[in-house]
Design a protein around this motif. Structure first.
Motif, PDB file in Angstrom:
ATOM      1  N   PRO A 126      -5.524   3.799   8.294  1.00  0.00           N
ATOM      2  CA  PRO A 126      -6.316   2.637   8.712  1.00  0.00           C
ATOM      3  C   PRO A 126      -6.003   1.378   7.920  1.00  0.00           C
ATOM      4  O   PRO A 126      -6.063   0.274   8.465  1.00  0.00           O
ATOM      5  CB  PRO A 126      -7.760   3.099   8.453  1.00  0.00           C
ATOM      6  CG  PRO A 126      -7.700   4.587   8.525  1.00  0.00           C
ATOM      7  CD  PRO A 126      -6.343   4.975   8.004  1.00  0.00           C
ATOM      8  N   THR A 127      -5.692   1.544   6.646  1.00  0.00           N
ATOM      9  CA  THR A 127      -5.330   0.373   5.843  1.00  0.00           C
ATOM     10  C   THR A 127      -4.097  -0.294   6.428  1.00  0.00           C
ATOM     11  O   THR A 127      -4.064  -1.517   6.645  1.00  0.00           O
ATOM     12  CB  THR A 127      -5.054   0.774   4.390  1.00  0.00           C
ATOM     13  OG1 THR A 127      -6.229   1.343   3.816  1.00  0.00           O
ATOM     14  CG2 THR A 127      -4.635  -0.433   3.568  1.00  0.00           C
ATOM     15  N   ARG A 177      -4.850  -2.040   9.628  1.00  0.00           N
ATOM     16  CA  ARG A 177      -5.540  -3.313   9.463  1.00  0.00           C
ATOM     17  C   ARG A 177      -4.555  -4.415   9.044  1.00  0.00           C
ATOM     18  O   ARG A 177      -4.599  -5.530   9.561  1.00  0.00           O
ATOM     19  CB  ARG A 177      -6.639  -3.191   8.406  1.00  0.00           C
ATOM     20  CG  ARG A 177      -7.764  -4.209   8.619  1.00  0.00           C
ATOM     21  CD  ARG A 177      -8.728  -4.268   7.458  1.00  0.00           C
ATOM     22  NE  ARG A 177      -8.483  -5.427   6.637  1.00  0.00           N
ATOM     23  CZ  ARG A 177      -7.995  -5.402   5.399  1.00  0.00           C
ATOM     24  NH1 ARG A 177      -7.666  -4.237   4.849  1.00  0.00           N
ATOM     25  NH2 ARG A 177      -7.816  -6.521   4.744  1.00  0.00           N
ATOM     26  N   GLY A 190       2.416   1.720  -3.363  1.00  0.00           N
ATOM     27  CA  GLY A 190       1.409   2.198  -4.304  1.00  0.00           C
ATOM     28  C   GLY A 190       1.133   3.692  -4.182  1.00  0.00           C
ATOM     29  O   GLY A 190       1.076   4.394  -5.192  1.00  0.00           O
ATOM     30  N   VAL A 191       0.956   4.176  -2.975  1.00  0.00           N
ATOM     31  CA  VAL A 191       0.706   5.612  -2.820  1.00  0.00           C
ATOM     32  C   VAL A 191       1.873   6.406  -3.343  1.00  0.00           C
ATOM     33  O   VAL A 191       1.688   7.408  -4.048  1.00  0.00           O
ATOM     34  CB  VAL A 191       0.546   6.033  -1.346  1.00  0.00           C
ATOM     35  CG1 VAL A 191      -0.251   7.316  -1.257  1.00  0.00           C
ATOM     36  CG2 VAL A 191      -0.077   4.955  -0.543  1.00  0.00           C
ATOM     37  N   GLU A 246      -4.947  14.425   4.669  1.00  0.00           N
ATOM     38  CA  GLU A 246      -5.987  13.586   4.080  1.00  0.00           C
ATOM     39  C   GLU A 246      -5.458  12.188   3.806  1.00  0.00           C
ATOM     40  O   GLU A 246      -6.115  11.182   4.095  1.00  0.00           O
ATOM     41  CB  GLU A 246      -6.496  14.205   2.773  1.00  0.00           C
ATOM     42  CG  GLU A 246      -7.475  15.356   2.969  1.00  0.00           C
ATOM     43  CD  GLU A 246      -7.790  16.058   1.649  1.00  0.00           C
ATOM     44  OE1 GLU A 246      -8.822  16.720   1.571  1.00  0.00           O
ATOM     45  OE2 GLU A 246      -6.974  15.941   0.703  1.00  0.00           O
ATOM     46  N   LEU A 247      -4.264  12.137   3.241  1.00  0.00           N
ATOM     47  CA  LEU A 247      -3.692  10.833   2.911  1.00  0.00           C
ATOM     48  C   LEU A 247      -3.477   9.997   4.164  1.00  0.00           C
ATOM     49  O   LEU A 247      -3.800   8.809   4.188  1.00  0.00           O
ATOM     50  CB  LEU A 247      -2.372  11.013   2.156  1.00  0.00           C
ATOM     51  CG  LEU A 247      -2.533  11.164   0.648  1.00  0.00           C
ATOM     52  CD1 LEU A 247      -1.200  11.424  -0.014  1.00  0.00           C
ATOM     53  CD2 LEU A 247      -3.157   9.904   0.059  1.00  0.00           C
ATOM     54  N   GLN A 307       0.825  -1.210   0.000  1.00  0.00           N
ATOM     55  CA  GLN A 307       0.000   0.000   0.000  1.00  0.00           C
ATOM     56  C   GLN A 307       0.860   1.261   0.000  1.00  0.00           C
ATOM     57  O   GLN A 307       0.580   2.214  -0.713  1.00  0.00           O
ATOM     58  CB  GLN A 307      -0.934  -0.011   1.213  1.00  0.00           C
ATOM     59  CG  GLN A 307      -1.700   1.285   1.392  1.00  0.00           C
ATOM     60  CD  GLN A 307      -2.616   1.606   0.217  1.00  0.00           C
ATOM     61  OE1 GLN A 307      -3.772   1.234   0.193  1.00  0.00           O
ATOM     62  NE2 GLN A 307      -2.098   2.318  -0.789  1.00  0.00           N
ATOM     63  N   GLU A 358      -5.038  10.155   6.893  1.00  0.00           N
ATOM     64  CA  GLU A 358      -6.349   9.757   7.397  1.00  0.00           C
ATOM     65  C   GLU A 358      -6.928   8.580   6.617  1.00  0.00           C
ATOM     66  O   GLU A 358      -7.571   7.692   7.174  1.00  0.00           O
ATOM     67  CB  GLU A 358      -7.290  10.959   7.295  1.00  0.00           C
ATOM     68  CG  GLU A 358      -8.633  10.774   7.980  1.00  0.00           C
ATOM     69  CD  GLU A 358      -9.557  11.948   7.683  1.00  0.00           C
ATOM     70  OE1 GLU A 358     -10.745  11.871   8.004  1.00  0.00           O
ATOM     71  OE2 GLU A 358      -9.062  12.937   7.082  1.00  0.00           O
ATOM     72  N   GLN A 359      -6.698   8.576   5.301  1.00  0.00           N
ATOM     73  CA  GLN A 359      -7.269   7.520   4.467  1.00  0.00           C
ATOM     74  C   GLN A 359      -6.432   6.249   4.467  1.00  0.00           C
ATOM     75  O   GLN A 359      -6.956   5.138   4.534  1.00  0.00           O
ATOM     76  CB  GLN A 359      -7.445   8.012   3.022  1.00  0.00           C
ATOM     77  CG  GLN A 359      -8.401   9.177   2.877  1.00  0.00           C
ATOM     78  CD  GLN A 359      -9.755   8.900   3.517  1.00  0.00           C
ATOM     79  OE1 GLN A 359     -10.238   7.776   3.460  1.00  0.00           O
ATOM     80  NE2 GLN A 359     -10.338   9.902   4.145  1.00  0.00           N
ATOM     81  N   ILE A 360      -5.123   6.421   4.350  1.00  0.00           N
ATOM     82  CA  ILE A 360      -4.245   5.259   4.206  1.00  0.00           C
ATOM     83  C   ILE A 360      -3.892   4.638   5.557  1.00  0.00           C
ATOM     84  O   ILE A 360      -3.710   3.421   5.663  1.00  0.00           O
ATOM     85  CB  ILE A 360      -2.955   5.659   3.473  1.00  0.00           C
ATOM     86  CG1 ILE A 360      -3.298   6.420   2.188  1.00  0.00           C
ATOM     87  CG2 ILE A 360      -2.096   4.444   3.189  1.00  0.00           C
ATOM     88  CD1 ILE A 360      -3.461   5.594   0.989  1.00  0.00           C
TER      89      ILE A 360
END
Lengths: 206, 206
Positions: A195-196, A199, A168-169, A188-189, A165, A191-193
């Motif tokens: 959690p991935t 997990r 990829g970013v 923003e990034l 991940q 915040e979005q990435i």
DNA sequence: GCCATAACTCTACGGGTGGGGAATTCCTCA
DNA sequence: TGAGGAATTCCCCACCCGTAGAGTTATGGC
């Protein structure tokens, strides 16, 4: 107007050793770092690097042996990189995701480390050889610094998934410059990435 | 033993047009696809492609004008690619994540599409020019086929975030061949990555 | 002050690069 | 049957590549 011929075919530079501490070796390393970043291993020619450093190509051979040696030296110079990420793999596991993404993206923003990462990616996607060096140099460090014992174990797989991940970013944002991703803010990034990554690192079934 | 000199410096091939339908154009396209995949745009030379196709390099110029033309023709030949992913963006949204990853990975396994994807990635990470072509050809299709209207809207951002994860897996698994990722089975990957895609596509706050 | 060595340049070699011109052979269509 | 065009080759050009050898100048230890 002047006496010098304005059609001088090429300006010869003085031969022989320079007086004092010239810092040429570092100049070469800097130029190499930038050019490898901009064009990848194959695309950055020894000659172009020498020119950018204001130096004769043969000097590169003198200092680093060959192009491989130069590349290795360029990378080895700043291998702090994996350490800075791996250290976040420790700390409080509950918030590791966001912290890692944050640290990672910051590395990409720094003018010192960014070219190295860029060179790594541009070269590794093109030359098998560069991939080898990447595994040798980075792989070992990541493993030891993140306290992974079994190379085939679950922990390694989790870290690797997180790695995909992050890879990829970075490729999307900094190499390809995919518009929506390049336009997002740092926060923003994260915040979005974040959690991935979280997990992958401590999700349930892996 | 025979009459032909066994030290023939090079075997000249007959000049002039071949009899019947030679299928040479397609042979060139096939060779180009494979070589662009293996070495990227810069690394695959016109001469190498011609040799692989068993043909004189000048023929490439004859058919495609220049190297760019050849690359474009190679890619344009199989632009079904984005369609096959985009169609899964429709269907039942609740299971889109796994279905998309599954379809995507399968494309990477097929010997027909894989080289094209490989060439795309290898070239896009190295040459700005290739990135442009990628946006032109793929970008438009993805957008139209996934029913996205606002290029800057939330939907686009969601798809792009999902894209980073898919890009990352592909690079790790097929280009870099990162051991833990390359070792995972198709099913395992779908199971792990699917939920990530799902979250990007319909998670709460984006 | 001397001398080995390090830093630095020039020139050169063998090979690869993308592109273009000219010649040859075959096909198609009138 | 003849003419024009398409497919195919060879050879050539100008340029870039990584590397090598040999020469020139300063530095640093004795």
């Amino acid at each position: 107007m002047a006496e010098q011929p304005n059609l001088a075919p090429r300006a010869k530079r003085p031969t022989g050793r320079r007086a004092g501490d010239s810092g040429t070796r570092d100049a070469i390393l800097d130029a190499a770092r930038d050019l490898f970043a901009a064009r990848g291993y194959d695309g950055a020619s020894v000659r172009a690097i020498a020119t950018a450093a204001g130096v004769d190509p043969a000097l590169i051979r003198h200092f680093f042996g060959d192009k491989d040696g130069l590349f290795a030296a360029t990378m080895a110079d700043r291998t702090v990189i994996p350490a800075r990420i791996a250290e976040h793999l420790q700390g409080d596991p509950a918030t590791a995701g966001n912290r890692i993404v944050d640290a990672y993206l910051r590395m990409w923003e720094e003018p010192e480390t960014r070219p190295v990462l860029m060179a790594l990616i541009r070269s590794a996607t093109t030359s098998e050889q560069a991939v080898g060096m990447l595994f040798d140099v980075l792989g070992g460090r990541i493993r030891e610094q993140s306290g992974i014992t079994d190379p085939d174990g679950e922990r390694m797989r989790r870290v690797a998934l997180a790695g995909t991940q992050m890879l990829g970013v970075a490729v999307a944002r900094y190499v390809i410059k995919l518009p929506p991703i390049a336009a997002m803010t740092h926060a923003e990034l994260v915040e979005q990435i974040g959690p991935t990554i979280q997990r992958y690192l401590d999700g349930e079934n892996i």
